[in-house]
Motif scaffolding. Sequence first.
Motif, PDB file in Angstrom:
ATOM      1  N   LEU A 248      49.289  93.022  19.112  1.00 53.31           N
ATOM      2  CA  LEU A 248      49.199  94.426  18.721  1.00 53.31           C
ATOM      3  C   LEU A 248      49.992  94.703  17.451  1.00 53.31           C
ATOM      4  O   LEU A 248      49.556  95.465  16.580  1.00 53.31           O
ATOM      5  CB  LEU A 248      49.693  95.316  19.857  1.00 53.31           C
ATOM      6  CG  LEU A 248      48.750  95.455  21.057  1.00 53.31           C
ATOM      7  CD1 LEU A 248      49.437  96.208  22.187  1.00 53.31           C
ATOM      8  CD2 LEU A 248      47.461  96.155  20.663  1.00 53.31           C
ATOM      9  N   ASP A 249      51.166  94.065  17.340  1.00 53.43           N
ATOM     10  CA  ASP A 249      51.984  94.245  16.142  1.00 53.43           C
ATOM     11  C   ASP A 249      51.256  93.730  14.907  1.00 53.43           C
ATOM     12  O   ASP A 249      51.247  94.377  13.854  1.00 53.43           O
ATOM     13  CB  ASP A 249      53.319  93.523  16.314  1.00 53.43           C
ATOM     14  CG  ASP A 249      54.239  93.731  15.119  1.00 53.43           C
ATOM     15  OD1 ASP A 249      54.581  94.892  14.833  1.00 53.43           O
ATOM     16  OD2 ASP A 249      54.604  92.727  14.473  1.00 53.43           O
TER      17      ASP A 249
ATOM     18  N   ARG B   2      48.911  83.433  24.496  1.00 52.00           N
ATOM     19  CA  ARG B   2      48.593  84.863  24.441  1.00 52.00           C
ATOM     20  C   ARG B   2      49.889  85.673  24.495  1.00 52.00           C
ATOM     21  O   ARG B   2      50.695  85.506  25.406  1.00 52.00           O
ATOM     22  CB  ARG B   2      47.668  85.263  25.592  1.00 52.00           C
ATOM     23  CG  ARG B   2      46.371  84.461  25.593  1.00 52.00           C
ATOM     24  CD  ARG B   2      45.369  85.010  26.596  1.00 52.00           C
ATOM     25  NE  ARG B   2      44.204  84.140  26.697  1.00 52.00           N
ATOM     26  CZ  ARG B   2      43.215  84.123  25.831  1.00 52.00           C
ATOM     27  NH1 ARG B   2      43.244  84.924  24.783  1.00 52.00           N
ATOM     28  NH2 ARG B   2      42.187  83.308  25.991  1.00 52.00           N
ATOM     29  N   ASP B   3      50.061  86.539  23.518  1.00 49.90           N
ATOM     30  CA  ASP B   3      51.238  87.399  23.433  1.00 49.90           C
ATOM     31  C   ASP B   3      50.750  88.778  23.014  1.00 49.90           C
ATOM     32  O   ASP B   3      50.523  89.036  21.837  1.00 49.90           O
ATOM     33  CB  ASP B   3      52.235  86.831  22.405  1.00 49.90           C
ATOM     34  CG  ASP B   3      53.529  87.625  22.339  1.00 49.90           C
ATOM     35  OD1 ASP B   3      53.510  88.822  22.684  1.00 49.90           O
ATOM     36  OD2 ASP B   3      54.544  87.043  21.934  1.00 49.90           O
ATOM     37  N   GLY B   4      50.538  89.632  24.014  1.00 47.03           N
ATOM     38  CA  GLY B   4      49.942  90.938  23.743  1.00 47.03           C
ATOM     39  C   GLY B   4      50.736  91.762  22.754  1.00 47.03           C
ATOM     40  O   GLY B   4      50.174  92.408  21.864  1.00 47.03           O
ATOM     41  N   GLU B   5      52.059  91.746  22.863  1.00 41.81           N
ATOM     42  CA  GLU B   5      52.882  92.547  21.966  1.00 41.81           C
ATOM     43  C   GLU B   5      52.772  92.048  20.530  1.00 41.81           C
ATOM     44  O   GLU B   5      52.638  92.840  19.595  1.00 41.81           O
ATOM     45  CB  GLU B   5      54.337  92.502  22.424  1.00 41.81           C
ATOM     46  CG  GLU B   5      55.248  93.425  21.638  1.00 41.81           C
ATOM     47  CD  GLU B   5      56.660  93.464  22.187  1.00 41.81           C
ATOM     48  OE1 GLU B   5      57.569  93.915  21.456  1.00 41.81           O
ATOM     49  OE2 GLU B   5      56.863  93.043  23.337  1.00 41.81           O
ATOM     50  N   ALA B   6      52.821  90.726  20.356  1.00 39.83           N
ATOM     51  CA  ALA B   6      52.701  90.164  19.004  1.00 39.83           C
ATOM     52  C   ALA B   6      51.318  90.443  18.421  1.00 39.83           C
ATOM     53  O   ALA B   6      51.177  90.713  17.224  1.00 39.83           O
ATOM     54  CB  ALA B   6      52.962  88.662  19.042  1.00 39.83           C
TER      55      ALA B   6
END
Length: 607
Positions: free
Chosen positions: A56-57, A50-54
Amino acid sequence: MILSGSGKVRFDLGEISVEAGDVVLFHPFEAHVLRNDGNEDLDFVDVYWRDGEAALDAAAKTTAPRGPIFVFSTPPTPNGDLHLGHLSGPYFGADVYTRFLRMKGVEAYHLTGSDDYQSYVATRADADQSTPAKVARYYAHEIRATLALFDCEVHSFQPTMGDDGYGEFQAACFRRLLSSTAIDLRQSPALFDAVTGHYLYEPDVSGLCPDCGGSAGGNICEECGAPNLCHDLGAARSRQSAEAPLVGSVRRPELALDRCYDNIDRHLRASGVPLRILDLFARLRRRGNFSVPITHPSDWGLPAEGFPGQVIWVWPEMAFGFLYNIQALGRLLGRDWKAEMPGNDWQIVHFFGFDNSFYHALLYPALYAEVFSHWTPRIHYHVNEFYLLDGKKFSTSCRHAVWGKEILSPKTVDVVRLHLGLTRPEDERTDFTLDALRRTENEVFQGIWLNWLDALNQEIKQDFAGRVPDAGDWSPVDRAFFARIEIYRAAMERAYSDEGFSVRRAAAQVCDFVRDCVIYRRAQDYAAARRFYPARNRTSLALQTTAAAILAPTLAPLMPRFARTLARGIDGVSTETWPRSVQRLAPGTRFDLGPVLVFYAKSAILI
């Protein structure tokens, strides 16, 4: 990570082969399926994090699809002209979407035609004491004229009648379909009029839907989208007489849809269809064994070879007609596109009303899999609900409609497109009224849009001789407004893109943006301050001209005529390409909106 064995991975852009030692990396939200195509076990390890920033991008990005892209609006039935209910749905949506793609440099084409062999054409011919062929030819011509009045750009309009090559291709597809293991020849139940003895289907019969229990027509329920076989309708009624219809039987070829469910399921998962279509498919599967006839007894339609007195059902015909239309477009463009050999690089996008969901999203993928085993169709779907007129469905047969030709002209088409955009029935049914259209013209387009542009144009003309001034001092409010222009541009790009396509959202966003421009202008509209702080005033006007300039390309898919007229008044502004970012107009740029203000100055909606 593939540990042993071999297989294929299907993803958005195609399919690749994998074997032991291969590693495949996917971006967030990228759909993919791993399938074992060998004789031994395929062992693999699946790793995710899980990578929230990736995430959203990835969610914020819009992809530019690769061409060729064939955007189809459902071929209209030529049993009447087009009304606003028709125009608001597939034709408006497909036109906006195709225009945007072409602005992005994508090879995209809008295709449609006239669905000449629909049974509803024969019904209209009976009512008019004419022939189906005459009715189809007449209304096909009227439909093309109305699409032109609506500024709907069509790159290929294919009639289904009068083209020998079309009939030969359909006959070849029918023969190939008959050889499929999903086709059975059956003596199956059918419905007949008790007085005339005529076979009943589609407009000739109505009753209660076997799936939802609501009112339904022959073969399809417009309310829930479920198909029926006519004899399974509750309380069936014939259009031809008052007597209750009789159940008999007919020998005909039928497609066993239950044998196609796996192919349909794979297609739906890959295409990203709306959840309502998945629900329709799930309800259909609950029926268990379900077969649909692919021919019907009739004297209007393409003859079904080997079945005297029967014609190819027009809905399977339409499935293969889409491919023939691509071939016809290819001939015009000098491209080697063959209907009998559809390419895996083709991307098809369908725009249609929800009542056609069964045909487009369930039946057609099943037919393609049976006839073109080499082809993996890449199809996306954009579905609209019914548009209501004063609370009731638009209806050609009941003459409950506002017809396109009653209301469309060069001066009104932009306001009509704006209003249909604001009220378009996308995820829910919406209502059209003439009073609401007049309010959009008088209160929104005239009262807000043109008043702002007129005030801006007058000030630029009086104080700067019709040239854009250079910006001076920047306040926090100015910087925020400049950022708002880019936020608007990006939001419009997403509303036109496949990932978030919504004409309704685009229309609402442009109205909100123009209101923001008006609010910003009012906050700067103090005469003494403008004289004492001219550098602040120059910044305000420079930003407003930039906002007006960005309107032209961002409105071009939605309101192409108004967008072109607006662009002609501002040097260097084009509606041919989509702006990648907001750029301030260079100082000294000619800014003269006189022509657009004069042309649209007075109310034009008269009916």
